[in-house]
Design an enzyme around this catalytic site. Structure first.
Site, PDB file in Angstrom:
ATOM      1  N   CYS A   6       0.850  -1.202   0.000  1.00 31.46           N
ATOM      2  CA  CYS A   6       0.000   0.000   0.000  1.00 31.46           C
ATOM      3  C   CYS A   6       0.881   1.245   0.000  1.00 31.46           C
ATOM      4  O   CYS A   6       0.592   2.219  -0.710  1.00 31.46           O
ATOM      5  CB  CYS A   6      -0.926   0.000   1.215  1.00 31.46           C
ATOM      6  N   ASN A  85       1.749 -16.281  -4.913  1.00 29.17           N
ATOM      7  CA  ASN A  85       1.879 -17.066  -3.692  1.00 29.17           C
ATOM      8  C   ASN A  85       0.749 -16.665  -2.756  1.00 29.17           C
ATOM      9  O   ASN A  85       0.584 -15.479  -2.457  1.00 29.17           O
ATOM     10  CB  ASN A  85       3.236 -16.802  -3.029  1.00 29.17           C
ATOM     11  N   HIS A  98      -0.364  -9.850  -5.019  1.00 29.22           N
ATOM     12  CA  HIS A  98       0.578  -9.457  -6.066  1.00 29.22           C
ATOM     13  C   HIS A  98       0.885 -10.641  -6.957  1.00 29.22           C
ATOM     14  O   HIS A  98       0.848 -11.785  -6.524  1.00 29.22           O
ATOM     15  CB  HIS A  98       1.869  -8.888  -5.470  1.00 29.22           C
TER      16      HIS A  98
HETATM   17  P1  DGP Z   1       5.961 -13.034  -1.975  1.00 29.35           P
HETATM   18  O1  DGP Z   1       7.059 -13.812  -1.365  1.00 29.35           O
HETATM   19  O2  DGP Z   1       5.194 -13.784  -3.039  1.00 29.35           O
HETATM   20  O3  DGP Z   1       5.067 -12.397  -0.941  1.00 29.35           O
HETATM   21  O4  DGP Z   1       6.683 -11.846  -2.758  1.00 29.35           O
HETATM   22  C1  DGP Z   1       6.979 -10.608  -2.172  1.00 29.35           C
HETATM   23  C2  DGP Z   1       8.028  -9.962  -3.025  1.00 29.35           C
HETATM   24  O5  DGP Z   1       8.061  -8.590  -2.675  1.00 29.35           O
HETATM   25  C3  DGP Z   1       9.430 -10.500  -2.821  1.00 29.35           C
HETATM   26  O6  DGP Z   1       9.882 -11.074  -4.054  1.00 29.35           O
HETATM   27  C4  DGP Z   1      10.273  -9.283  -2.467  1.00 29.35           C
HETATM   28  C5  DGP Z   1       9.378  -8.128  -2.828  1.00 29.35           C
HETATM   29  N1  DGP Z   1       9.493  -6.968  -1.962  1.00 29.35           N
HETATM   30  C6  DGP Z   1       9.351  -6.938  -0.611  1.00 29.35           C
HETATM   31  N2  DGP Z   1       9.496  -5.691  -0.156  1.00 29.35           N
HETATM   32  C7  DGP Z   1       9.712  -4.907  -1.244  1.00 29.35           C
HETATM   33  C8  DGP Z   1       9.930  -3.503  -1.418  1.00 29.35           C
HETATM   34  O7  DGP Z   1       9.959  -2.702  -0.474  1.00 29.35           O
HETATM   35  N3  DGP Z   1      10.130  -3.078  -2.691  1.00 29.35           N
HETATM   36  C9  DGP Z   1      10.109  -3.923  -3.764  1.00 29.35           C
HETATM   37  N4  DGP Z   1      10.319  -3.381  -4.971  1.00 29.35           N
HETATM   38  N5  DGP Z   1       9.898  -5.244  -3.632  1.00 29.35           N
HETATM   39  C10 DGP Z   1       9.706  -5.724  -2.388  1.00 29.35           C
END
Ligand code: DGP
Length: 112
Positions: A6, A85, A98
């Site tokens: 968010c 996931n 996502h």
């Molecule tokens: P999941 O494991 O399916 O919940 O994927 C979450 C993804 O979100 C993981 O691949 C890393 C990414 N991620 C987590 N925090 C951030 C962030 O602050 N910025 C970005 N660009 N990606 C993030």
């Protein structure tokens, strides 16, 4: 609500955007698992795929309608993997719906 996606959607946390409109945002994953690894999110908070229903599924359809355009803009229209996931057991670390769009290397099946 304390939700990192968010905060990314409303610009409080910066991201490397690849696509944005009123409903959705696509941005590069901070921890890429492939040469191309983009996350596509609805701007509205939906916790996970298990909460998709007839009142909010239009934004999920919108994401999938835009995936070809996003893939083309990334130069990966020849093939990519879309991953969602749902829940801890599936490895969902961020509880905001996502879709991972990954490309640029071969992917095995079944996924681990
Ligand atoms: P999941 O494991 O399916 O919940 O994927 C979450 C993804 O979100 C993981 O691949 C890393 C990414 N991620 C987590 N925090 C951030 C962030 O602050 N910025 C970005 N660009 N990606 C993030």
């Amino acid at each position: 609500m304390d939700c990192i996606f968010c905060a990314i959607a409303n610009g409080e946390i910066p991201s490397k955007k690849v696509y944005e409109d009123d409903e959705i945002l696509a941005f590069h994953d901070i921890d890429p698992q492939a040469p191309v690894h983009v996350l596509i999110i609805p701007k509205q908070h939906i916790k996970w795929a298990y909460d998709v229903n007839e009142t909010n599924s239009a934004v999920v359809a919108h994401i999938f309608e835009k995936i070809p355009e996003i893939a083309k803009s990334l130069g990966v229209e020849d093939g990519f993997r879309i991953v969602n996931n749902c829940g801890d057991i599936a490895g969902q670390s961020v509880k905001h719906l996502h879709f991972h769009l990954m490309a640029g290397r071969p992917f095995g099946w079944p996924a681990g």
